[in-house]
Design an enzyme around this catalytic site. Structure first.
Site, PDB file in Angstrom:
ATOM      1  N   GLU A 182       3.765 -38.732 -31.599  1.00 24.68           N
ATOM      2  CA  GLU A 182       4.814 -37.706 -31.671  1.00 24.68           C
ATOM      3  C   GLU A 182       5.565 -37.602 -30.338  1.00 24.68           C
ATOM      4  O   GLU A 182       5.670 -36.521 -29.739  1.00 24.68           O
ATOM      5  CB  GLU A 182       4.227 -36.361 -32.107  1.00 24.68           C
ATOM      6  CG  GLU A 182       3.619 -36.439 -33.499  1.00 24.68           C
ATOM      7  CD  GLU A 182       3.347 -35.101 -34.183  1.00 24.68           C
ATOM      8  OE1 GLU A 182       3.405 -34.050 -33.532  1.00 24.68           O
ATOM      9  OE2 GLU A 182       3.093 -35.130 -35.413  1.00 24.68           O
ATOM     10  N   GLU A 199      -0.400 -39.615 -40.036  1.00 20.47           N
ATOM     11  CA  GLU A 199      -0.776 -38.218 -40.259  1.00 20.47           C
ATOM     12  C   GLU A 199      -0.111 -37.762 -41.539  1.00 20.47           C
ATOM     13  O   GLU A 199       1.125 -37.805 -41.646  1.00 20.47           O
ATOM     14  CB  GLU A 199      -0.356 -37.330 -39.082  1.00 20.47           C
ATOM     15  CG  GLU A 199      -1.143 -37.630 -37.814  1.00 20.47           C
ATOM     16  CD  GLU A 199      -0.872 -36.647 -36.671  1.00 20.47           C
ATOM     17  OE1 GLU A 199      -0.490 -35.487 -36.936  1.00 20.47           O
ATOM     18  OE2 GLU A 199      -1.042 -37.063 -35.512  1.00 20.47           O
TER      19      GLU A 199
HETATM   20  O1  AHR Z   1      -3.013 -33.017 -36.947  1.00 19.62           O
HETATM   21  C1  AHR Z   1      -2.688 -31.952 -36.099  1.00 19.62           C
HETATM   22  C2  AHR Z   1      -1.513 -32.257 -35.205  1.00 19.62           C
HETATM   23  O2  AHR Z   1      -0.364 -32.436 -35.983  1.00 19.62           O
HETATM   24  C3  AHR Z   1      -1.580 -33.517 -34.395  1.00 19.62           C
HETATM   25  O3  AHR Z   1      -2.279 -33.351 -33.223  1.00 19.62           O
HETATM   26  C4  AHR Z   1      -0.145 -33.815 -34.115  1.00 19.62           C
HETATM   27  O4  AHR Z   1       0.105 -35.191 -33.932  1.00 19.62           O
HETATM   28  C5  AHR Z   1       0.589 -33.233 -35.298  1.00 19.62           C
HETATM   29  O5  AHR Z   1       1.648 -32.454 -34.931  1.00 19.62           O
END
Ligand code: AHR
Length: 531
Positions: free
Chosen positions: A205, A329
């Protein structure tokens, strides 16, 4: 798989339901499966995992410590290892997430480990000691991966680190002992054999917690970080991709990054984060009504378009299609307030709604098997869309775990094309009415075994399906398994750990077809041997 092994596998699930009668059935719809035209191989890595130093994920979820009374293998929770093995977990991403861009790997090796700042401290309840103890570092992570038999995927620090620190970490992990001093240090710390880590995330991110960069700035960083990569093991490098759940899908990030990479080798993987993000809404994880059931599913299936749109955008630059997606994710994320315990931030109850969401998501991933190299649920334990909830000596599998288990059949199998004529549902959602798939499915073949997974997202109606095999093959045996519950809010808790669990789904063989009735809010798998 031969007939005997097929039957044995079924009985080990205790879910076998064989039949060969020709009952009058009256199907609502017929799926026609073209087993004679197999498609792409579905990457096993689509069914992947993610754990981060956050709340109760690593500490307690995975790491209980060597002196714990909780059954453990060198400090690692045994039940976690056993269950991850059962579902054939193909990979595990670590150490973050946002934590990764503040992590310095040397803090997690050797005997004396410092206490350091953890990105997530800012979210922890006041008065909680949430400094990072670094008890779980690269050696412990690799032991975990080896115990499970899973591929490590390490996210490196770009936001607060240097290419040199990155390269040293790679050398420490992958150089053979007796070559570099770093490799000897690894051996001295207990692991003479190189870790041979192939999958490296270059930041996380980077548009947000990973450094608030613009895409062209990140592209430059990416190049600096990878140019002198110590090549002990041919890497699969994953660049930070878009925040796919943004209203505009964050297409600009993809455009900007690939613009910035013009004339240079593109990465092997381009990450997409896609949360079914309910945080800006009042929706709760455990308590919801029918429109809220559908709202979550509707927002979840948006990932289909996000994948297609970014693929199209990427194709303008990467015409040879050298880069694949790594959806590292994904999951349903509700606002805070329902945690397992306050310090296990981001942990949330998991119900049948997440199980159905998982089935819909996997079907979308399987359909895009040509574009997706890997995906990682966020996160595997004590977090957003978890397969497990753990607290001290208590450990439970959520409904999501069971969906991962049922979809195992597709890992590394070949897609089977099929027609799906089930009419879309017209459903109530927060903003009125919307349309959702009436039935979502995936089909794949391995040897002569056909597997069809189906998700019925309806909160109201069951659906009778006829699965017809075209091209001359006939099913000789079949068995079905279904995950459902009369109460769509149901989940598994420490006091009721088996409230939601798979059961046998009656199947009927009828000539070139298999017939099944799928209950409302259910995920099912039908496996057949073909002659
Ligand atoms: O999964 C939780 C968080 O969500 C992670 O650390 C981040 O990459 C995303 O914003």
């Amino acid at each position: 798989m031969n007939r005997r092994r097929f039957l044995q596998a079924g009985s080990s699930l205790a879910l076998t339901a064989l039949a060969s009668s020709h009952l009058a059935f009256g199907a609502d719809a017929e799926i026609v499966l073209s087993t004679d035209k197999p498609g792409e191989v579905i990457s096993p890595h689509i069914y992947g995992h993610f754990i981060e130093h956050l709340g109760g994920v690593i500490y307690d979820g995975v790491w209980v410590g060597r002196n714990s009374a909780i059954p453990n293998i060198d400090g690692i929770r045994k039940q976690f290892v056993d269950d991850m093995k059962l579902i054939g977990a193909p990979n595990l991403r670590w150490p973050g997430g946002c934590f990764a861009d503040g992590y310095h790997w040397r803090d997690g090796i050797g005997k004396a480990r410092p206490r350091t700042h953890n990105f997530w401290q800012r979210r922890m309840p006041a008065g909680t000691d949430s400094t990072e103890t670094n008890q779980f570092g690269i050696h412990e992570f690799m032991h975990l991966c080896r115990l499970i038999g899973t591929e490590p995927y390490v996210a490196a620090n770009v936001g607060s680190s240097t290419p040199a620190e990155f390269h040293d970490w790679i050398s420490y992990c992958n150089a053979p002992a007796g070559t570099l001093s770093l490799a000897d240090e690894r051996a001295k710390n207990g692991d003479p054999q190189p870790f041979n880590i192939q999958y490296w995330g270059v930041g996380n991110e980077s548009w947000g917690c990973g450094g608030l960069m613009r895409p062209e700035e990140y592209a430059q960083k990416y190049r600096q970080f990878v140019t002198q990569f110590p090549n002990y093991k041919e890497p699969f490098l994953v660049a930070t991709g878009p925040r796919g759940h943004s209203a505009d899908e964050d297409i600009g990030w993809t455009t900007g990054f690939f613009e910035g990479m013009r004339g240079f080798d593109p990465p092997n993987g381009f990450s997409i984060h896609f949360y079914t993000d309910l945080r800006p809404t009042p929706l709760k994880a455990a308590d919801f009504n029918v429109p809220e059931w559908y709202e979550v599913l509707l927002r979840g299936v948006r990932i289909d378009k996000v994948i297609s749109d970014h693929w199209q955008e990427m194709g303008k630059f990467d015409t040879k299609r050298r880069t694949k997606f790594v959806v590292d994710e994904w999951g349903v994320w509700y606002k805070a307030g329902e945690e397992l315990t306050p310090s296990y931030i981001l942990s949330q109850p998991i119900t049948m709604r997440e199980a159905v969401h998982t089935g819909l998501t996997f079907d979308i991933f399987n359909r895009h098997a040509d574009k997706i190299a890997m995906a990682n649920v966020a996160q595997t334990v004590n977090c957003i869309h978890s397969l497990f909830l753990a607290r001290g000596d208590k450990f439970v599998r959520t409904p999501v775990y069971h969906v991962f288990d049922m979809y195992r059949v597709h890992m590394g199998a070949r897609q089977v094309p099929f027609t799906n004529p089930v009419a879309e549902l017209n459903v109530p959602v927060l903003a009125g009415q919307a349309r959702l798939p009436g039935l979502s499915a995936s089909a794949s073949m391995r040897d002569r075994r056909l597997a069809v997974t189906m998700t019925n997202p309806s909160a109201e109606s069951s659906v009778k399906m006829r699965l017809r095999i075209s091209g001359g093959a006939r099913p000789t045996e079949a068995r079905g398994t279904v995950l459902t519950h009369p109460d769509m809010h149901a989940g598994n808790t420490f006091s009721h750990p088996e409230e939601v669990k798979p059961g046998a789904l009656p199947v009927t063989l009828s000539g070139d077809a298999v017939e099944v009735a799928l209950p409302r809010n259910s995920v099912a798998v039908v496996e057949c041997m073909l002659a």
